[in-house]
Write a protein that holds these residues in place. Structure first.
Motif, short mmCIF file in Angstrom:
data_model
loop_
_atom_site.label_atom_id
_atom_site.label_comp_id
_atom_site.label_asym_id
_atom_site.label_seq_id
_atom_site.Cartn_x
_atom_site.Cartn_y
_atom_site.Cartn_z
N ASP A 53 6.36 -6.65 5.86
CA ASP A 53 6.02 -5.23 5.81
C ASP A 53 6.84 -4.61 4.68
N THR A 54 6.20 -3.98 3.72
CA THR A 54 6.95 -3.44 2.57
C THR A 54 6.88 -1.91 2.58
N ALA A 55 7.83 -1.32 1.87
CA ALA A 55 7.89 0.15 1.80
C ALA A 55 6.88 0.67 0.79
N GLY A 56 6.19 1.75 1.15
CA GLY A 56 5.26 2.37 0.21
C GLY A 56 5.93 3.42 -0.67
N GLN A 57 7.10 3.87 -0.26
CA GLN A 57 7.77 4.93 -1.05
C GLN A 57 8.26 4.37 -2.38
N GLU A 58 8.00 5.17 -3.43
CA GLU A 58 8.31 4.74 -4.79
C GLU A 58 9.79 4.30 -4.93
N THR A 117 -7.20 1.65 6.95
CA THR A 117 -6.52 1.92 8.22
C THR A 117 -6.99 3.25 8.83
N LYS A 118 -6.56 3.51 10.07
CA LYS A 118 -6.79 4.77 10.80
C LYS A 118 -8.29 5.00 11.04
N LYS A 119 -9.00 3.95 11.36
CA LYS A 119 -10.45 4.03 11.59
C LYS A 119 -10.78 5.03 12.71
N ASP A 120 -9.85 5.19 13.65
CA ASP A 120 -10.09 6.11 14.78
C ASP A 120 -10.22 7.56 14.34
N LEU A 121 -9.73 7.89 13.14
CA LEU A 121 -9.75 9.29 12.69
C LEU A 121 -11.05 9.69 12.01
N VAL A 125 -9.64 -1.04 10.20
CA VAL A 125 -8.89 -1.26 11.45
C VAL A 125 -8.31 0.06 11.97
N SER A 126 -7.90 0.04 13.22
CA SER A 126 -7.11 1.16 13.76
C SER A 126 -5.92 0.60 14.53
N ALA A 127 -4.73 0.97 14.07
CA ALA A 127 -3.53 0.55 14.79
C ALA A 127 -3.39 1.36 16.07
N LYS A 128 -3.96 2.56 16.07
CA LYS A 128 -3.84 3.42 17.25
C LYS A 128 -4.63 2.84 18.43
N THR A 129 -5.90 2.52 18.20
CA THR A 129 -6.72 1.98 19.29
C THR A 129 -6.65 0.46 19.35
N ASP A 184 3.26 3.89 17.53
CA ASP A 184 4.16 5.04 17.55
C ASP A 184 3.54 6.12 16.66
N ARG A 185 3.29 7.30 17.24
CA ARG A 185 2.65 8.35 16.42
C ARG A 185 3.63 9.00 15.45
N ASN A 186 4.94 8.77 15.65
CA ASN A 186 5.93 9.35 14.73
C ASN A 186 6.12 8.44 13.52
N TYR A 187 6.24 9.08 12.37
CA TYR A 187 6.40 8.32 11.12
C TYR A 187 7.86 8.00 10.87
N LYS A 188 8.15 6.72 10.68
CA LYS A 188 9.50 6.31 10.23
C LYS A 188 9.28 5.43 9.02
N ALA A 189 9.64 5.95 7.85
CA ALA A 189 9.40 5.21 6.61
C ALA A 189 10.12 3.86 6.65
N GLY A 207 0.84 -1.20 0.00
CA GLY A 207 0.00 0.00 0.00
C GLY A 207 0.87 1.24 0.00
N ASP A 208 0.23 2.39 -0.24
CA ASP A 208 0.94 3.66 -0.33
C ASP A 208 1.75 3.96 0.93
N LEU A 209 2.71 4.87 0.77
CA LEU A 209 3.46 5.32 1.93
C LEU A 209 2.51 6.02 2.91
N TYR A 210 2.81 5.87 4.18
CA TYR A 210 2.12 6.60 5.25
C TYR A 210 0.70 6.08 5.55
N VAL A 211 0.26 5.00 4.87
CA VAL A 211 -1.11 4.54 5.16
C VAL A 211 -1.19 3.80 6.50
N GLY A 212 -0.03 3.32 6.99
CA GLY A 212 -0.06 2.67 8.30
C GLY A 212 0.21 1.16 8.27
N LYS A 213 0.97 0.68 7.29
CA LYS A 213 1.28 -0.75 7.20
C LYS A 213 2.12 -1.20 8.41
N THR A 214 3.20 -0.45 8.65
CA THR A 214 4.09 -0.82 9.76
C THR A 214 3.34 -0.73 11.09
N1 LIG Z 1 -4.44 8.05 14.10
C1 LIG Z 1 -3.83 7.02 13.55
N2 LIG Z 1 -2.61 7.16 12.99
C2 LIG Z 1 -2.01 6.09 12.44
C3 LIG Z 1 -2.63 4.82 12.42
N3 LIG Z 1 -1.79 3.96 11.81
C4 LIG Z 1 -0.71 4.66 11.47
N4 LIG Z 1 -0.82 5.95 11.87
C5 LIG Z 1 0.18 7.00 11.68
O1 LIG Z 1 0.42 7.15 10.28
C6 LIG Z 1 1.80 7.41 10.03
C7 LIG Z 1 2.34 6.42 9.05
O2 LIG Z 1 2.33 5.13 9.60
P1 LIG Z 1 3.29 3.95 9.13
O3 LIG Z 1 2.79 2.72 9.76
O4 LIG Z 1 4.71 4.28 9.35
O5 LIG Z 1 3.01 3.94 7.55
P2 LIG Z 1 3.58 2.97 6.45
O6 LIG Z 1 2.45 2.59 5.59
O7 LIG Z 1 4.32 1.85 7.07
O8 LIG Z 1 4.56 3.89 5.63
P3 LIG Z 1 5.81 3.43 4.69
O9 LIG Z 1 6.70 2.56 5.53
O10 LIG Z 1 6.51 4.68 4.27
O11 LIG Z 1 5.26 2.71 3.51
C8 LIG Z 1 2.49 7.36 11.39
O12 LIG Z 1 2.67 8.67 11.87
C9 LIG Z 1 1.52 6.60 12.29
O13 LIG Z 1 1.60 6.99 13.65
C10 LIG Z 1 -3.93 4.69 13.01
O14 LIG Z 1 -4.56 3.63 13.05
N5 LIG Z 1 -4.48 5.82 13.55
#
Ligand SMILES: Nc1nc2c(ncn2[C@@H]2O[C@H](COP(=O)(O)OP(=O)(O)OP(=O)(O)O)[C@@H](O)[C@H]2O)c(=O)[nH]1
Ligand SMILES: [Mg+2]
Length: 270
Positions: free
Chosen positions: A112-117, A171-175, A202-206, A83-88, A64-71
């Motif tokens: 877990d795969t990278a979303g960055q092109e 992902t990020k259902k909590d938002l 789903v929500s990884a946060k909750t 972790d609320r901080n993003y680490k690609a 999936g795309d970068l930043y969607v929340g795979k990790t």
């Molecule tokens: N509120 C909320 N934020 C989330 C959730 N899942 C991920 N995030 C945030 O979204 C950002 C990106 O999450 P990652 O899990 O690193 O995204 P990724 O898809 O692995 O990104 P790449 O490794 O670059 O492909 C981070 O800042 C997370 O804290 C969620 O369920 N809820």
């Protein structure tokens, strides 16, 4: 009942023990509606006759795309952290998760795969041999849903047709509030049906739905592994036995060829 077949390491933790078939998220986009294991699989598990299934790792690839929340999704499930901080992710990473399904040890290797092109060519080298492909998007950014087709296509290209279970995960259902979430889900369910994938929010946060989702993945993948193993073993019967005793549709008692081979051992075969 705890399995006597656990091959390695400490016992499986209690929350990885799956005794009944986990439910889908929505019947509107569901890979199968049965709420129990396939009859042949239940019998094979009761008899501890699941071949090498308990010793193998089944490969799950998350794309999936970068930043969607795979990790974040994988880390919530495997380590129960967020972790609320993003680490690609750079390239790929994996976790191994051990389950006990219907009394049989079973492991998933979750990639877990990278979303960055710029990392895509590294990540795509790991798509091959996937039993499950999880395509993810961010429920708050529907552009990422549009991109899931391409992610899926790329992952499928590296695998034999019809060999992978497909999941589409928002992902990020909590938002999202109730109505906004429902609207996004309608779109996603439509696409999931086109892809022949099962849909989950789903929500990884909750942690909402995270364990239920991976339990469903494990149960479906396990069931298919056992059925494939039964199929493989029965097709390994000598051809002349298969001609005389066609493969049974359900496993009730030892298969016909076992009776034949026992008779042969006793010298009763022609
Ligand atoms: N509120 C909320 N934020 C989330 C959730 N899942 C991920 N995030 C945030 O979204 C950002 C990106 O999450 P990652 O899990 O690193 O995204 P990724 O898809 O692995 O990104 P790449 O490794 O670059 O492909 C981070 O800042 C997370 O804290 C969620 O369920 N809820
Ligand atoms: Mg990542």
């Amino acid at each position: 009942m705890r399995s006597s077949l656990v091959p390695l390491g400490p016992p499986v933790s209690q929350d990885r023990v799956i005794t009944s078939f986990p439910k889908c998220y929505t019947p509107a986009a569901c890979l199968q509606l049965r709420e129990h294991f396939h009859g042949q699989v239940s019998i094979a598990c009761q008899r501890r006759s699941t071949g090498t299934v308990g010793l193998r790792l089944s490969k799950v690839v998350v794309v999936g795309d970068l930043y969607v929340g795979k990790t974040s999704l994988i880390r919530r499930f495997c380590r129960n952290v967020f972790d609320r901080n993003y680490k690609a992710t750079i390239g790929v990473d994996f976790e191994i998760e051990r389950f006990e399904v219907a009394g049989i040890p079973y492991s998933l290797q979750i990639w877990d795969t990278a979303g960055q092109e710029k990392f895509k060519c590294i990540a795509s080298a790991y798509y091959r041999g996937a039993q499950v492909i999880i395509t993810t998007f961010d429920l708050t950014d529907l552009q990422t849903l549009d991109h899931t087709r391409q992610w899926l296509e790329d992952a499928l290209q590296e695998n034999e047709p019809g060999t992978c279970f497909l999941f589409l995960v928002g992902t990020k259902k909590d938002l999202l509030s109730g109505v906004a979430c429902e609207q996004a889900e309608v779109e996603a369910v439509r696409l999931a049906n086109e892809m022949e994938a099962e849909y989950w929010s789903v929500s990884a946060k909750t942690g909402e739905n995270v364990k239920a989702f991976f339990s469903r993945v494990a149960a479906l993948a396990f069931e298919r592994s056992v059925l494939q193993d039964l199929e493989r073993r029965s097709s390994a019967w000598p051809q002349e036995w298969r001609d005389i005793h066609p493969r049974p549709r359900t496993v009730r008692g030892p298969p016909a060829w076992v009776a034949v081979s026992r008779a042969c051992i006793r010298g009763l075969c022609p």
